[in-house]
Scaffold this motif. Sequence first.
Motif, PDB file in Angstrom:
ATOM      1  N   SER A 153       0.955  -1.440  -0.241  1.00  0.00           N
ATOM      2  CA  SER A 153       0.051  -0.053  -0.098  1.00  0.00           C
ATOM      3  C   SER A 153       1.099   1.163  -0.089  1.00  0.00           C
ATOM      4  CB  SER A 153      -0.751   0.162   1.198  1.00  0.00           C
ATOM      5  OG  SER A 153       0.167   0.097   2.337  1.00  0.00           O
ATOM      6  N   TRP A 154       2.291   1.119   0.126  1.00  0.00           N
ATOM      7  CA  TRP A 154       3.564   2.256   0.388  1.00  0.00           C
ATOM      8  C   TRP A 154       3.075   3.648  -1.557  1.00  0.00           C
ATOM      9  CZ3 TRP A 154       8.416  -0.736   1.831  1.00  0.00           C
ATOM     10  CH2 TRP A 154       8.221  -1.125   2.719  1.00  0.00           C
ATOM     11  N   PRO A 155       3.067   4.700  -0.938  1.00  0.00           N
ATOM     12  CA  PRO A 155       3.281   5.330  -2.099  1.00  0.00           C
ATOM     13  C   PRO A 155       4.821   4.784  -3.238  1.00  0.00           C
ATOM     14  CG  PRO A 155       4.205   6.520   0.072  1.00  0.00           C
ATOM     15  CD  PRO A 155       3.823   5.391   0.449  1.00  0.00           C
TER      16      PRO A 155
ATOM     17  N   TYR B  11       6.642   7.084  -4.425  1.00  0.00           N
ATOM     18  CA  TYR B  11       7.890   7.410  -3.845  1.00  0.00           C
ATOM     19  C   TYR B  11       7.370   9.147  -3.279  1.00  0.00           C
ATOM     20  CZ  TYR B  11       9.088   6.866  -8.894  1.00  0.00           C
ATOM     21  OH  TYR B  11       9.677   6.750 -10.314  1.00  0.00           O
ATOM     22  N   ILE B  12       8.383   9.677  -2.557  1.00  0.00           N
ATOM     23  CA  ILE B  12       8.087  10.325  -0.954  1.00  0.00           C
ATOM     24  C   ILE B  12       9.146  11.733  -1.381  1.00  0.00           C
ATOM     25  CG2 ILE B  12       7.314   8.548   0.443  1.00  0.00           C
ATOM     26  CD1 ILE B  12       9.569   9.262   1.803  1.00  0.00           C
ATOM     27  N   ARG B  13       8.625  12.341  -1.023  1.00  0.00           N
ATOM     28  CA  ARG B  13       9.580  13.707  -1.549  1.00  0.00           C
ATOM     29  C   ARG B  13      10.947  13.894   0.071  1.00  0.00           C
ATOM     30  NH1 ARG B  13       8.324  18.052  -4.829  1.00  0.00           N
ATOM     31  NH2 ARG B  13       6.182  18.382  -4.406  1.00  0.00           N
TER      32      ARG B  13
ATOM     33  N   TRP C 162      12.670  13.235  -5.025  1.00  0.00           N
ATOM     34  CA  TRP C 162      12.071  12.328  -4.691  1.00  0.00           C
ATOM     35  C   TRP C 162      12.848  11.009  -4.255  1.00  0.00           C
ATOM     36  CZ3 TRP C 162       6.393  12.872  -4.604  1.00  0.00           C
ATOM     37  CH2 TRP C 162       6.321  13.898  -4.761  1.00  0.00           C
TER      38      TRP C 162
ATOM     39  N   MET D 101      10.469   4.722  -3.648  1.00  0.00           N
ATOM     40  CA  MET D 101      10.041   3.823  -2.170  1.00  0.00           C
ATOM     41  C   MET D 101       9.749   1.813  -2.558  1.00  0.00           C
ATOM     42  SD  MET D 101      10.633   5.795   0.060  1.00  0.00           S
ATOM     43  CE  MET D 101       9.599   4.775   1.534  1.00  0.00           C
TER      44      MET D 101
ATOM     45  N   PHE E 290      14.743   1.513   0.260  1.00  0.00           N
ATOM     46  CA  PHE E 290      14.251   1.471   1.584  1.00  0.00           C
ATOM     47  C   PHE E 290      13.964   0.587   2.817  1.00  0.00           C
ATOM     48  CE2 PHE E 290       9.874   1.445   4.191  1.00  0.00           C
ATOM     49  CZ  PHE E 290      10.310   3.113   5.214  1.00  0.00           C
TER      50      PHE E 290
ATOM     51  N   ARG F  47      15.546   8.630  10.681  1.00  0.00           N
ATOM     52  CA  ARG F  47      13.791   9.655  10.482  1.00  0.00           C
ATOM     53  C   ARG F  47      13.825  10.502  11.139  1.00  0.00           C
ATOM     54  NH1 ARG F  47      12.456  10.326   5.702  1.00  0.00           N
ATOM     55  NH2 ARG F  47      12.497   8.423   4.249  1.00  0.00           N
TER      56      ARG F  47
ATOM     57  N   ASP G 210      -3.901   1.408   5.632  1.00  0.00           N
ATOM     58  CA  ASP G 210      -2.391   1.713   5.994  1.00  0.00           C
ATOM     59  C   ASP G 210      -1.785   3.464   5.696  1.00  0.00           C
ATOM     60  OD1 ASP G 210      -2.047  -1.261   6.267  1.00  0.00           O
ATOM     61  OD2 ASP G 210      -1.043  -1.113   4.494  1.00  0.00           O
ATOM     62  N   TYR G 211      -3.458   4.272   5.995  1.00  0.00           N
ATOM     63  CA  TYR G 211      -3.366   5.343   5.906  1.00  0.00           C
ATOM     64  C   TYR G 211      -3.474   6.213   6.761  1.00  0.00           C
ATOM     65  CZ  TYR G 211      -0.818   5.511   1.501  1.00  0.00           C
ATOM     66  OH  TYR G 211       0.048   5.287   0.340  1.00  0.00           O
TER      67      TYR G 211
ATOM     68  N   ASN H 223       1.740   6.344   6.879  1.00  0.00           N
ATOM     69  CA  ASN H 223       1.230   4.648   6.024  1.00  0.00           C
ATOM     70  C   ASN H 223       1.463   3.975   6.946  1.00  0.00           C
ATOM     71  OD1 ASN H 223       2.686   2.465   4.638  1.00  0.00           O
ATOM     72  ND2 ASN H 223       1.058   3.082   3.191  1.00  0.00           N
TER      73      ASN H 223
ATOM     74  N   ASP I 271       2.177   0.869   7.336  1.00  0.00           N
ATOM     75  CA  ASP I 271       2.541  -0.640   6.749  1.00  0.00           C
ATOM     76  C   ASP I 271       4.037   0.038   6.799  1.00  0.00           C
ATOM     77  OD1 ASP I 271       3.529  -2.910   6.047  1.00  0.00           O
ATOM     78  OD2 ASP I 271       2.327  -2.503   4.033  1.00  0.00           O
ATOM     79  N   MET I 272       4.663   1.037   5.901  1.00  0.00           N
ATOM     80  CA  MET I 272       5.754   1.324   5.741  1.00  0.00           C
ATOM     81  C   MET I 272       6.635   2.090   6.776  1.00  0.00           C
ATOM     82  SD  MET I 272       6.185   4.543   2.357  1.00  0.00           S
ATOM     83  CE  MET I 272       6.360   5.874   3.644  1.00  0.00           C
TER      84      MET I 272
ATOM     85  N   ILE J 160       7.549   9.224   8.731  1.00  0.00           N
ATOM     86  CA  ILE J 160       7.898   9.630   6.962  1.00  0.00           C
ATOM     87  C   ILE J 160       6.545  10.882   6.796  1.00  0.00           C
ATOM     88  CG2 ILE J 160       8.043   8.990   4.859  1.00  0.00           C
ATOM     89  CD1 ILE J 160       9.385   7.174   6.037  1.00  0.00           C
TER      90      ILE J 160
ATOM     91  N   LEU K 295       3.736  12.254   5.152  1.00  0.00           N
ATOM     92  CA  LEU K 295       3.752  11.992   3.573  1.00  0.00           C
ATOM     93  C   LEU K 295       2.772  13.174   3.043  1.00  0.00           C
ATOM     94  CD1 LEU K 295       3.062   8.439   3.052  1.00  0.00           C
ATOM     95  CD2 LEU K 295       4.886   9.314   2.454  1.00  0.00           C
TER      96      LEU K 295
ATOM     97  N   MET L 278       2.045  12.868  -0.615  1.00  0.00           N
ATOM     98  CA  MET L 278       0.745  12.515  -1.359  1.00  0.00           C
ATOM     99  C   MET L 278      -0.507  13.504  -1.356  1.00  0.00           C
ATOM    100  SD  MET L 278       1.333   8.154   0.001  1.00  0.00           S
ATOM    101  CE  MET L 278       0.453   7.835  -1.669  1.00  0.00           C
TER     102      MET L 278
END
Lengths: 506, 506
Positions: free
Chosen positions: A258-260, A262-264, A269, A272, A336, A463, B439-440, B455, B457-458, B464, B466, B470
């Motif tokens: 369910s991950w995005p 890309y993240i900033r 970017w 991921m 990641f 992080r 997951d969000y 997220n 799950d990630m 992080i 998002l 997003m």
Amino acid sequence: MEKSRRELNRRQFLKKTAGGVASLTLLGSLPTRVWGAPKRLPNFVFILIDDLGWRDLSCYGSTLYETPAIDELAQQGVLFRQAYASFPRCVPSRYSIMTGKYPARYGVPGLHSDLPAEEFTVAEALKQAGYATFFAGKWHLAKENDPEYPYPDKQGFDVNIGGSSAGSVVSHFFPYGGVKKTLRGKKRVIKLPGLEKGKPGEYLTDRLTDATVKFIRQHRDKPFFVYLSHYAVHVPLQAKKPYVDRYVHKLELLPKPSWPPYIREGVGWTKMLQDNPVYAGMIQSVDDSVARIMQTLRELGLENNTIIIFTSDNGGLSTRGTRAYKGKHALATSNFPLRAGKGWCYEGGIRVPLIVKWPGVTKPGTDTDAIVLGADFYPTILQMAGLPLIPKQHLDGISFVPVLRGEEATARHVAFWHSPVGRPWSTGDENASVIRVDDYKLIDWYDKGKLELYNLDMDPGERIDLSDSMPEKRDELYRKLKAWRKEVGAYMAKGKAGKRKKRRAE
Amino acid sequence: MEKSRRELNRRQFLKKTAGGVASLTLLGSLPTRVWGAPKRLPNFVFILIDDLGWRDLSCYGSTLYETPAIDELAQQGVLFRQAYASFPRCVPSRYSIMTGKYPARYGVPGLHSDLPAEEFTVAEALKQAGYATFFAGKWHLAKENDPEYPYPDKQGFDVNIGGSSAGSVVSHFFPYGGVKKTLRGKKRVIKLPGLEKGKPGEYLTDRLTDATVKFIRQHRDKPFFVYLSHYAVHVPLQAKKPYVDRYVHKLELLPKPSWPPYIREGVGWTKMLQDNPVYAGMIQSVDDSVARIMQTLRELGLENNTIIIFTSDNGGLSTRGTRAYKGKHALATSNFPLRAGKGWCYEGGIRVPLIVKWPGVTKPGTDTDAIVLGADFYPTILQMAGLPLIPKQHLDGISFVPVLRGEEATARHVAFWHSPVGRPWSTGDENASVIRVDDYKLIDWYDKGKLELYNLDMDPGERIDLSDSMPEKRDELYRKLKAWRKEVGAYMAKGKAGKRKKRRAE
């Protein structure tokens, strides 16, 4: 420039004395002579993959890529969880492997961009000790037609196949060289010595492996040092079609996270997900290469007298910056849970896979958290061969032979990185210096005047910035980092990128 | 207040109809009757620990605390990795368990602070169905001498031992009640019905377990609902000396992490280490309690007809704010890698341990990532007992019986939290609302006008953000969150803490 010229002179001096000392002391100090028994020197196969990320092998946790041969190598040797390139990009990282020095000591990148002839490389040290030395693949430490910055055959290697000024090929399929268009639209001619002839459809990773296997067969009776420096898995991303098809199919079967995607990250970017079937296919060919080399050693009965070192020159290509973002920059992989990738001083840019098999010494199937740096290979290799160290040459390297013997406590506790030529438009990174002391890592984004402090045991993803939580630790590491920059005369960019005034740290 | 009174009237109506419907439909709809065979209703032992953090059990990853009995329970049942309290603090969380509603629907905390008599609780539903109902321990949902907000014995429990307006005891050793000084220096008298007499040195966790075991023995022949609501492991931190000694010793033997003991979190700090031997000793006594209950059920032959539910009312106490920081606020534990703790809407404040053993249904030794909320217990318990649901009462609860049967896909996909009375001076948290969809997770720090998107799950540690990466996902969730606040009439504080103008979300 005054200072840098003095540096070179000091190096020329070192070159002569270090090399001289090595050859003088060599015969007298070899364990083979001291102990009487004519024990054969161990062979070395040093395999360097270009841009291979920390999580790009199944033994490092990838669920997409399949690397059975490399996993088997890990089962026979030691897997390093905290091994580092000396720099998050190719050239300085490779300079460090060849010289045993921090790139910042020579001002690369920034003041210099290649390996000068007067450095006394690890290959030269081994050649002097009687090794047959072989280089194949990417060199990227030379200037064309400039004897001051020569090809591998003038830096200690008897054989050079494909090593030149090129940092990448035009194509991984034959013909590999030719005219290359850069991202900025310029044209450059890529020449790869020894690879001018070939069969259509031939794949470079296989071709370099062919040459390596041939060399090993020819030199089975004398100690050899093989440095196989694959152009894979650097862009252009190109793999053999059946492999690509295989991973296209596998990707359809793998559960979708369910991950995005890309993240900033800074001005750009970070990718991921590991979801590129072509890149997966390139890694599969690298694994084939390792499989064939291991098989060759077995067939020749050299398995128990050959040390294999498998590593990468920096983190995987997973970030893009301001300009690259406009679709021009294909991203290969994701590092990641490590943060960012190639170009960055976050762990994703500098932490790399490292597997060492030293038959009879390394305990099979083990792993270690010992901190190891690219600069450490030089003294480690000398010590593994039973050769005398050359401390004036590999100034910053620390032999990790004790770690290989299972003595993790003896490992390196301090490491530095200095990246003074950030590429915000390409991989998105900016100028930074780093000190790691045990589990603490301080990043000095010195253009911005911003410090970040991380505990890598608690937070390998970097992080949780502790710079406000632990001001004393932050200040202590910052003092050490500044002292180191001064000691090595680190090149400090000043002003905006492109309008920099060159200067050394004071 | 106009609106809130209307709310109460609606509830009084519900109370009558819901209860009425339940009692009318009950006899006709029980599977026992429908299918002819006189199958005995299952017993329930619902064990609620106060302030037990998500990582406070060895089966949830603690290396300090030892919980063999609870681990064994997990081996016999299902362990939930993503179970949640309905609120990051005691009262609203407990309100939600008893009513099956979101605390925000009743305006708790903020507009109200207790459980009104007219709510039709899960205990009342079970009592009406013929269950013997037992309560022991912390209630904290009553006003003293106010029939509108009564003790457990007027909310569906035949027996109440220790449940009152008290949110904590003066001491975990006898006498448990008495005069308590609050952090702000005020004095308050703590009365604990049924616990007035006792032996010096007696420990409350043991005493409550004694009473529970006695009740189970006395009611072995009829269906019972036991709600054991330990005052442990809430402050004051006090444990039996041999247990404290044990963990003092263990702490000396455990490897010392290089982690910082605290990191900054908002206006305060978060504890990063589980290193309190007294707290460890308290958990050990809780484990003893579970061991004795399991042993009692075995001895009585009730093991296969008793459902055990073990959980907590909010995350572990691990943060401190502006005022508490000045040494007045002992911190119990760490929820890391989850972020923050009790009081916060980060996962450390709301994610809790949950183990459910339903003999013959739950597959022993399994775990699940299904999202479960405190409000879900009410309908789940009714369904497990084969009783009809009362949807007008447990408005927000969703039965997770399908999850217990192994059908994870049927689980809850959306959950909300609303914390309008932050305590920056105490646990350091500030006003926030949350929506989780799969997951969000979006956090609306509405006093600051700041949104965070994670997220889980990630990034279960919520590091992080998002919200910039997003924006579409962020906006979609924000719309849903605002719609929910409006639907439940969430109490929104306005202005600074202490000078708030009360209002409902519009």
